[in-house]
Scaffold this active site. Structure first.
Site, PDB file in Angstrom:
ATOM      1  N   SER A 126      25.605  19.371  17.491  1.00 20.85           N
ATOM      2  CA  SER A 126      25.758  19.604  18.932  1.00 20.85           C
ATOM      3  C   SER A 126      25.809  18.356  19.800  1.00 20.85           C
ATOM      4  O   SER A 126      26.129  18.446  20.984  1.00 20.85           O
ATOM      5  CB  SER A 126      24.635  20.517  19.445  1.00 20.85           C
ATOM      6  N   SER A 165      27.042  21.906  21.368  1.00 21.51           N
ATOM      7  CA  SER A 165      26.694  22.563  22.611  1.00 21.51           C
ATOM      8  C   SER A 165      26.311  21.599  23.745  1.00 21.51           C
ATOM      9  O   SER A 165      26.086  22.027  24.869  1.00 21.51           O
ATOM     10  CB  SER A 165      25.507  23.511  22.355  1.00 21.51           C
ATOM     11  N   LYS A 187      20.223  17.140  29.006  1.00 26.15           N
ATOM     12  CA  LYS A 187      20.698  18.491  28.694  1.00 26.15           C
ATOM     13  C   LYS A 187      19.667  19.519  29.173  1.00 26.15           C
ATOM     14  O   LYS A 187      18.462  19.281  29.069  1.00 26.15           O
ATOM     15  CB  LYS A 187      20.906  18.601  27.176  1.00 26.15           C
TER      16      LYS A 187
END
Length: 539
Positions: A210, A186, A91
């Protein structure tokens, strides 16, 4: 073919990109496939699934060099471990030396960190091949992976045969591609990357859900470890007291393999546990009769879809019929947790975002009237409305006249929420079973009708309490909805009992046999492996 962790071999005899990490690792040792071939196949898939917008940066040259080094080690018979030569993604809120780290924000566009986050360094030290950085909501503030400056991430299931067969176009005037659904967030880029077979595992972060939320929507395993088990050093912070690196994989065994290489004390992160972590292989559980599974009644939350409620109920019956003790439990302060989470989250965000001032790194405004005007212009230009809104909320809660009424009170409520879990686990319950999300993934055009804060409040409701209590939790893909989209369930375990949590999750995964996504793009790159898939469904 079902999503069990079984090696899949194509008609041409080459190892499939769909296999389990341990099987791919064995194939690498035996020379059935090389790290370079694996890397090239994943890079080809990244190119052909570019429309998903899962990656912000693809580090093709670096990845191929790392694969080449891995190949040399295998030739010498000296691989560094099970992850040597395995393509992974990270990420884009983890620092990576030599590769841009943006947090999907204008504030950090072009920023290249001088060091690797500890988790990234551990993966590289284990020989993993870093393919690139994945998309997210700006600074991980969101639950759809729709609010970053690089645009929204599309859920691979939007393009699956399962979804296409069920979808009814909403109107003749709307183009067919308007039906695509969100990934959740996210860490949506990481979840999409794993779901679309572009990598074998990906790192996400989990502050209020997330990692687990996008895992549920994308039909993959999403593990949030116990707070303090994995180092946060180099993870650009959102909420220091709740952030943990998350692990996204296609099966539970793979999550255990990745956890084994990441967990343990880090002198650069004082919140990591001092004890030495022993990596573990998950046993195949055959008898669940000694287990006590708790069903928290408060998780039957407003807005929970009847479909998810039915899947949750069937999962409880599955344990009961296998001999486990299934008991309803109460976590009475759950009702207050989302409000408490919002206060604490924004307060810490306000503090953490103060470092982005245009002086040392990141975006800097051309405004030169005064230092103060430069600060203000930099933050106005660099942050989105969503980020600025959270900073303003946090600063309001931290004002001298509000501090006791909001921040201190929220800390006290957080303690009560954590104590609820302590009492339930103290009563003999081993694992809690809950839904992960209120519904399956919604179409993007529907999702953006509500503002970020409203959406995050709804989407974090079932996941953020585990972050406030610091407990390990994992999403396991369970069934397909009536629309042909994934539904996941969440298992919450006792602190630092990841082995027990993942062992139970593995047993459950085997029972439900979640169907594998059927994607044309993967079919092209996997030599016909997906031609003969069967669909199984726990619904």
């Amino acid at each position: 073919m079902k999503l069990e962790c079984v090696p899949t071999v194509s008609e041409l005899g080459s190892i499939s990109i769909l296999g389990q990490i341990t099987n791919i690792s064995a194939a690498l040792k035996e020379g059935q496939v090389t790290p370079t071939e694996l890397c090239q196949r994943c890079l080809a898939l990244i190119r052909s699934t570019q429309f998903l917008n899962a990656y912000i940066t693809v580090a093709e040259e670096t990845a191929l060099k790392q694969a080449e080094e891995s190949e040399k080690r295998y030739r010498r018979g000296q691989p560094l471990g099970e992850l040597d030569g395995i393509p992974i993604a990270v990420k884009d809120n983890f620092n990576t030396a030599g590769i841009e780290t943006t947090c999907a924000s204008n504030m950090l566009k072009g920023y290249i960190s001088p060091y690797n986050a500890t988790v990234v360094q551990k993966l590289l030290d284990g020989g993993a091949v870093l393919l690139g950085k994945t998309n997210l909501d700006e600074f991980a503030m969101g639950s759809g992976s729709t609010d970053g400056v690089f645009g929204p991430v599309r859920n691979p299931w939007s393009y699956s045969r399962q979804y296409k067969e069920k979808i009814v176009p909403r109107s003749d005037s709307e183009p067919e591609n308007s039906n695509w659904v969100i990934t959740g967030g996210s860490s949506g880029g990481s979840a999409a990357a794993v779901s679309a077979f572009t990598c074998f595992a990906a790192l996400g972060s989990d502050t209020g859900g997330s990692t687990r939320n996008p895992a549920a929507h994308c039909g993959v395993v999403g593990l949030k470890p116990t707070y303090g088990l994995i180092s946060r050093h180099g993870l650009i912070p959102l909420v220091n007291s709740m952030d943990v690196p998350g692990i996204l994989t296609r099966c539970v065994d793979d999550a255990a393999v990745v956890l084994g290489s990441l967990a343990g004390h880090d002198p650069k992160d004082s919140t990591t546990v001092q004890d030495i972590f022993q990596p573990f292989a998950l046993p195949s559980l055959t008898d669940v009769s000694k287990l006590s599974i708790g069903i928290p009644k408060e998780y039957h939350a407003p807005g929970l879809s009847s479909e998810i409620l039915a899947v949750w109920s069937k999962a409880a019956d599955l344990f009961k019929n296998a001999g486990a003790k299934v008991v309803e439990v109460s976590l009475p302060h759950t009702h207050y947790s989302i409000v408490c989470y919002h206060v604490l989250c924004t307060a810490e965000v306000a503090s953490n975002m103060a470092r982005f001032d245009g002086l040392e790194y990141g975006h800097r405004s051309d405004m030169n009237k005064s230092t103060e005007s430069m600060y203000a212009a930099t933050r106005r230009e660099g942050f989105s409305d969503v980020v600025r809104g959270r900073i303003l909320s946090g600063n309001y809660f931290l004002l001298k006249q509000n501090y006791e009424d909001y921040f201190v009170k929220a800390q006290k409520v957080r303690r009560l929420i954590a104590n609820d879990f302590v009492k339930v686990f103290g009563s003999g319950v081993d694992i809690l079973l809950t839904p992960t999300t209120l519904s399956d993934a919604v179409p993007y055009v529907e999702f953006i009708k509500e503002d970020n804060r409203t959406r995050s409040t709804q989407d974090d409701i079932l996941t953020q309490a585990a972050n406030m209590a610091g407990l390990p939790a994992v999403n396991v893909p369970t069934a397909l909805s009536g629309r042909g989209l994934p539904i996941g369930l969440q298992f919450i375990g006792r602190s630092f009992q990841e082995k027990q949590l993942l062992t139970v999750a593995k047993w459950f995964e085997k029972q439900v046999q979640f169907p594998m996504i059927q994607l044309e793009e993967v079919k092209k790159h996997d030599n016909g492996v997906l031609q003969h898939q069967k669909s199984a469904s726990f619904s």
